[in-house]
Design a protein around this motif. Structure first.
Motif, mmCIF file in Angstrom:
data_model
loop_
_atom_site.group_PDB
_atom_site.id
_atom_site.type_symbol
_atom_site.label_atom_id
_atom_site.label_comp_id
_atom_site.label_asym_id
_atom_site.label_seq_id
_atom_site.Cartn_x
_atom_site.Cartn_y
_atom_site.Cartn_z
ATOM 1 N N ALA A 1 0.825 -1.214 0.000
ATOM 2 C CA ALA A 1 0.000 0.000 0.000
ATOM 3 C C ALA A 1 0.860 1.264 0.000
ATOM 4 O O ALA A 1 0.335 2.374 0.087
ATOM 5 C CB ALA A 1 -0.927 -0.009 1.214
ATOM 6 N N GLY A 2 2.191 1.103 -0.068
ATOM 7 C CA GLY A 2 3.086 2.251 -0.176
ATOM 8 C C GLY A 2 3.630 2.789 1.130
ATOM 9 O O GLY A 2 4.208 3.862 1.171
ATOM 10 N N CYS B 1 5.484 5.032 7.870
ATOM 11 C CA CYS B 1 5.729 6.297 7.161
ATOM 12 C C CYS B 1 5.233 6.223 5.718
ATOM 13 O O CYS B 1 5.346 5.189 5.068
ATOM 14 C CB CYS B 1 7.222 6.611 7.131
ATOM 15 S SG CYS B 1 7.994 6.640 8.747
ATOM 16 N N LYS B 2 4.705 7.371 5.250
ATOM 17 C CA LYS B 2 4.324 7.505 3.843
ATOM 18 C C LYS B 2 4.161 8.989 3.529
ATOM 19 O O LYS B 2 3.516 9.715 4.292
ATOM 20 C CB LYS B 2 3.020 6.759 3.551
ATOM 21 C CG LYS B 2 2.627 6.820 2.078
ATOM 22 C CD LYS B 2 1.372 6.001 1.805
ATOM 23 C CE LYS B 2 1.012 6.091 0.327
ATOM 24 N NZ LYS B 2 -0.172 5.299 0.015
ATOM 25 N N CYS B 3 4.760 9.433 2.449
ATOM 26 C CA CYS B 3 4.623 10.809 1.955
ATOM 27 C C CYS B 3 4.964 11.852 3.016
ATOM 28 O O CYS B 3 4.270 12.858 3.155
ATOM 29 C CB CYS B 3 3.214 11.046 1.426
ATOM 30 S SG CYS B 3 2.778 9.979 0.058
ATOM 31 N N GLY B 4 5.994 11.624 3.799
ATOM 32 C CA GLY B 4 6.412 12.587 4.805
ATOM 33 C C GLY B 4 5.595 12.571 6.087
ATOM 34 O O GLY B 4 5.851 13.345 7.001
ATOM 35 N N ARG C 1 -5.915 -1.702 9.471
ATOM 36 C CA ARG C 1 -7.342 -1.848 9.155
ATOM 37 C C ARG C 1 -7.942 -0.505 8.754
ATOM 38 O O ARG C 1 -8.723 -0.405 7.803
ATOM 39 C CB ARG C 1 -8.097 -2.442 10.333
ATOM 40 C CG ARG C 1 -8.012 -3.945 10.423
ATOM 41 C CD ARG C 1 -9.006 -4.510 11.440
ATOM 42 N NE ARG C 1 -8.684 -4.137 12.804
ATOM 43 C CZ ARG C 1 -7.813 -4.784 13.581
ATOM 44 N NH1 ARG C 1 -7.172 -5.834 13.128
ATOM 45 N NH2 ARG C 1 -7.594 -4.388 14.814
ATOM 46 N N LYS C 2 -7.575 0.576 9.472
ATOM 47 C CA LYS C 2 -8.068 1.908 9.129
ATOM 48 C C LYS C 2 -7.631 2.340 7.741
ATOM 49 O O LYS C 2 -8.362 3.024 7.026
ATOM 50 C CB LYS C 2 -7.586 2.939 10.155
ATOM 51 C CG LYS C 2 -8.269 2.835 11.494
ATOM 52 C CD LYS C 2 -7.741 3.909 12.431
ATOM 53 C CE LYS C 2 -8.354 3.765 13.796
ATOM 54 N NZ LYS C 2 -7.837 4.783 14.734
ATOM 55 N N LEU C 3 -6.426 1.917 7.357
ATOM 56 C CA LEU C 3 -5.884 2.267 6.046
ATOM 57 C C LEU C 3 -6.452 1.393 4.936
ATOM 58 O O LEU C 3 -6.278 1.687 3.758
ATOM 59 C CB LEU C 3 -4.355 2.126 6.039
ATOM 60 C CG LEU C 3 -3.570 3.046 6.946
ATOM 61 C CD1 LEU C 3 -2.107 2.659 6.939
ATOM 62 C CD2 LEU C 3 -3.742 4.492 6.515
ATOM 63 N N GLY C 4 -7.064 0.277 5.302
ATOM 64 C CA GLY C 4 -7.537 -0.679 4.313
ATOM 65 C C GLY C 4 -6.425 -1.571 3.808
ATOM 66 O O GLY C 4 -6.530 -2.175 2.751
ATOM 67 N N ALA C 5 -5.327 -1.671 4.585
ATOM 68 C CA ALA C 5 -4.182 -2.499 4.196
ATOM 69 C C ALA C 5 -4.166 -3.794 4.980
ATOM 70 O O ALA C 5 -3.117 -4.361 5.222
ATOM 71 C CB ALA C 5 -2.882 -1.716 4.433
#
Length: 88
Positions: free
Chosen positions: A47-48, A62-65, A81-85
């Protein structure tokens, strides 16, 4: 006449091996979640998100700063779970 069991050439010595070490206890938390942790980290990576494991059983995602601190594996799962990952 006595019979002796012989190992095939190149066979490894398994004497003394009594446990499957892939699921050893994580002594920092006292829980077994090696495979679940690897799966969760992979799902977040797909998921990045970069996940950094701390020495105390904690995580930094971490993602995008932006970053999110998770105190333990259960908190990491809840955040995923909140991220959908999370697929399970």
């Amino acid at each position: 006449s006595s019979t002796t069991n012989k190992k095939a050439p190149g066979a490894i010595n398994t004497e003394g091996l009594t446990t499957d070490t892939t699921n050893d206890l994580n002594f920092a938390t006292g829980t077994r979640h090696g495979k679940a942790e690897a799966t969760q980290l992979a799902q977040l990576a797909l998921a990045g998100h970069a996940v950094h494991k701390g020495k105390s059983g904690d995580y930094l995602v971490c993602k995008c700063g932006l970053s999110r601190y998770c105190q333990d594996f259960e908190e990491l799962q809840a955040f995923a779970r909140k991220l959908g990952a999370r697929h399970a």
